[in-house]
Design an enzyme around this catalytic site. Structure first.
Site, PDB file in Angstrom:
ATOM      1  N   HIS A 107      -0.027   2.176  12.286  1.00 37.10           N
ATOM      2  CA  HIS A 107      -0.974   3.297  12.412  1.00 37.10           C
ATOM      3  C   HIS A 107      -1.345   3.545  13.866  1.00 37.10           C
ATOM      4  O   HIS A 107      -1.392   2.606  14.667  1.00 37.10           O
ATOM      5  CB  HIS A 107      -2.277   3.002  11.639  1.00 37.10           C
ATOM      6  CG  HIS A 107      -2.126   3.017  10.154  1.00 37.10           C
ATOM      7  ND1 HIS A 107      -2.261   4.160   9.407  1.00 37.10           N
ATOM      8  CD2 HIS A 107      -1.845   2.023   9.274  1.00 37.10           C
ATOM      9  CE1 HIS A 107      -2.080   3.866   8.117  1.00 37.10           C
ATOM     10  NE2 HIS A 107      -1.823   2.559   8.009  1.00 37.10           N
TER      11      HIS A 107
ATOM     12  N   ASP B  45       0.726   4.118   1.438  1.00 36.35           N
ATOM     13  CA  ASP B  45       1.138   4.775   2.684  1.00 36.35           C
ATOM     14  C   ASP B  45       2.267   4.011   3.390  1.00 36.35           C
ATOM     15  O   ASP B  45       2.718   4.413   4.461  1.00 36.35           O
ATOM     16  CB  ASP B  45      -0.064   4.984   3.623  1.00 36.35           C
ATOM     17  CG  ASP B  45      -0.707   3.683   4.074  1.00 36.35           C
ATOM     18  OD1 ASP B  45      -0.935   2.791   3.233  1.00 36.35           O
ATOM     19  OD2 ASP B  45      -0.996   3.549   5.282  1.00 36.35           O
ATOM     20  N   HIS B  46       2.736   2.917   2.785  1.00 38.82           N
ATOM     21  CA  HIS B  46       3.864   2.139   3.335  1.00 38.82           C
ATOM     22  C   HIS B  46       5.082   2.138   2.410  1.00 38.82           C
ATOM     23  O   HIS B  46       6.191   1.891   2.854  1.00 38.82           O
ATOM     24  CB  HIS B  46       3.421   0.696   3.628  1.00 38.82           C
ATOM     25  CG  HIS B  46       2.311   0.641   4.636  1.00 38.82           C
ATOM     26  ND1 HIS B  46       2.483   0.206   5.915  1.00 38.82           N
ATOM     27  CD2 HIS B  46       1.009   1.037   4.540  1.00 38.82           C
ATOM     28  CE1 HIS B  46       1.336   0.314   6.585  1.00 38.82           C
ATOM     29  NE2 HIS B  46       0.426   0.813   5.760  1.00 38.82           N
TER      30      HIS B  46
ATOM     31  N   ASP C 121       0.014  -3.484   8.685  1.00 37.42           N
ATOM     32  CA  ASP C 121      -1.431  -3.299   8.884  1.00 37.42           C
ATOM     33  C   ASP C 121      -2.133  -4.623   9.165  1.00 37.42           C
ATOM     34  O   ASP C 121      -3.320  -4.778   8.862  1.00 37.42           O
ATOM     35  CB  ASP C 121      -2.070  -2.663   7.637  1.00 37.42           C
ATOM     36  CG  ASP C 121      -1.662  -1.217   7.435  1.00 37.42           C
ATOM     37  OD1 ASP C 121      -0.994  -0.652   8.314  1.00 37.42           O
ATOM     38  OD2 ASP C 121      -2.016  -0.649   6.379  1.00 37.42           O
TER      39      ASP C 121
ATOM     40  N   HIS D 286       0.820  -1.222   0.000  1.00 37.82           N
ATOM     41  CA  HIS D 286       0.000   0.000   0.000  1.00 37.82           C
ATOM     42  C   HIS D 286       0.857   1.278   0.000  1.00 37.82           C
ATOM     43  O   HIS D 286       1.918   1.334   0.610  1.00 37.82           O
ATOM     44  CB  HIS D 286      -0.956   0.002   1.190  1.00 37.82           C
ATOM     45  CG  HIS D 286      -2.094  -0.957   1.014  1.00 37.82           C
ATOM     46  ND1 HIS D 286      -2.835  -1.445   2.059  1.00 37.82           N
ATOM     47  CD2 HIS D 286      -2.609  -1.519  -0.109  1.00 37.82           C
ATOM     48  CE1 HIS D 286      -3.759  -2.273   1.593  1.00 37.82           C
ATOM     49  NE2 HIS D 286      -3.643  -2.334   0.277  1.00 37.82           N
TER      50      HIS D 286
END
Ligand code: ZN
Ligand code: FE
Length: 259
Positions: free
Chosen positions: A169, A59-60, A131, A57
């Site tokens: 997160h 955001d990673h 996640d 993803h």
């Protein structure tokens, strides 16, 4: 002694920075954004030895290419089963990685479910799980399956309870609200919620947590507990015959009615 610190990114991501006190090298886990990583490494005079990715993803992985441009010697580690930018060492379950500059070793665990090829890194009593498992929660099922995520979480649940959980997160307070829906009488959840409220009011991270605390308060690790089974059956409106079915019901419940 390995030093592990969060670098905040976006609204609620943690990029984990690994180093030895006084050392010259660093590794980062899941750099979704290069800018705050570059800032911190320059400020502390560190050079980047490794980039460890848990899943695909944005955001990673969003900062990987830029970090690689600045520190071309940094090795990019990531899951073999997913497209990762600039990936050099494609990892699967049981692989081991050794970071000489940071002086740390990690064992790779396959933990699919949030995505189809998600991996986690275990070493020095720490688990970098992206996640997959969150403090008091777990990732959504995107490109994997509920069955995979349930199995992955059960695998994590079997690690030593003192294992520190470094997820990606800051969702803890929100997750604890749902945990209290599932188990309104669970005193550990109530107490954890009070502590997390205080921690967040002071603008401090609630991560890492300990696996032992997750086992007492995280509904997604408690799908065998009678109170959790009963709550899941109430939501589903029928009997649920396996802990996998209970897990799927509470994950669906949170997706549809809480978030
Ligand atoms: Zn993700
Ligand atoms: Fe994420």
């Amino acid at each position: 002694m390995l030093e592990i610190n969060p670098i905040s990114a976006f609204s609620d991501n943690y990029i984990w920075l690994l180093r030895r006190p006084g050392g010259a090298f660093a590794a980062v886990v899941d750099p979704g954004d290069a800018v705050p990583v570059i800032q911190r490494l320059r400020q502390d005079g560190l050079s980047l030895e490794a980039i460890m990715i848990t899943h695909k993803h944005g955001d990673h992985v969003g900062g990987v290419k830029e970090l690689k441009r600045i520190w071309p010697e940094a090795v990019v580690y990531g899951p073999a089963g997913e497209p990762i930018p600039a990936l050099e060492r494609a990892l699967t379950d049981g692989d081991q990685i050794k970071l000489d500059g940071v002086a740390a070793e990690f064992l790779v665990l396959d933990v699919p479910g949030h995505t189809e090829g998600h991996i986690a890194y275990l070493g020095q009593d720490a688990l970098f799980c992206g996640d997959t498992l969150f403090a008091a929660g777990c990732g959504r099922v995107f490109s994997g399956t509920h069955e995979q995520l349930h199995r992955s979480l059960q695998r994590i649940a079997a690690l030593p309870p003192e294992t520190r959980i470094y997820c990606a997160h800051e969702y803890t307070l929100d997750n604890l609200g749902f945990a209290a829906w599932v188990e309104p009488k669970n005193k550990d959840i109530a107490q954890r919620r009070r502590e997390a409220e205080e921690t967040r009011a002071g603008d401090r991270p609630t991560v890492p947590s300990r696996l032992g605390l997750e086992l007492r308060t995280n509904p997604f690790l408690r799908s065998g507990e009678p109170a959790v089974v009963a709550a899941a059956e109430r939501y589903a409106g029928r009997g649920l015959q396996s802990s996998a079915a209970v897990f799927k019901a509470i994950r669906t419940w949170k997706d549809r009615e809480y978030d």
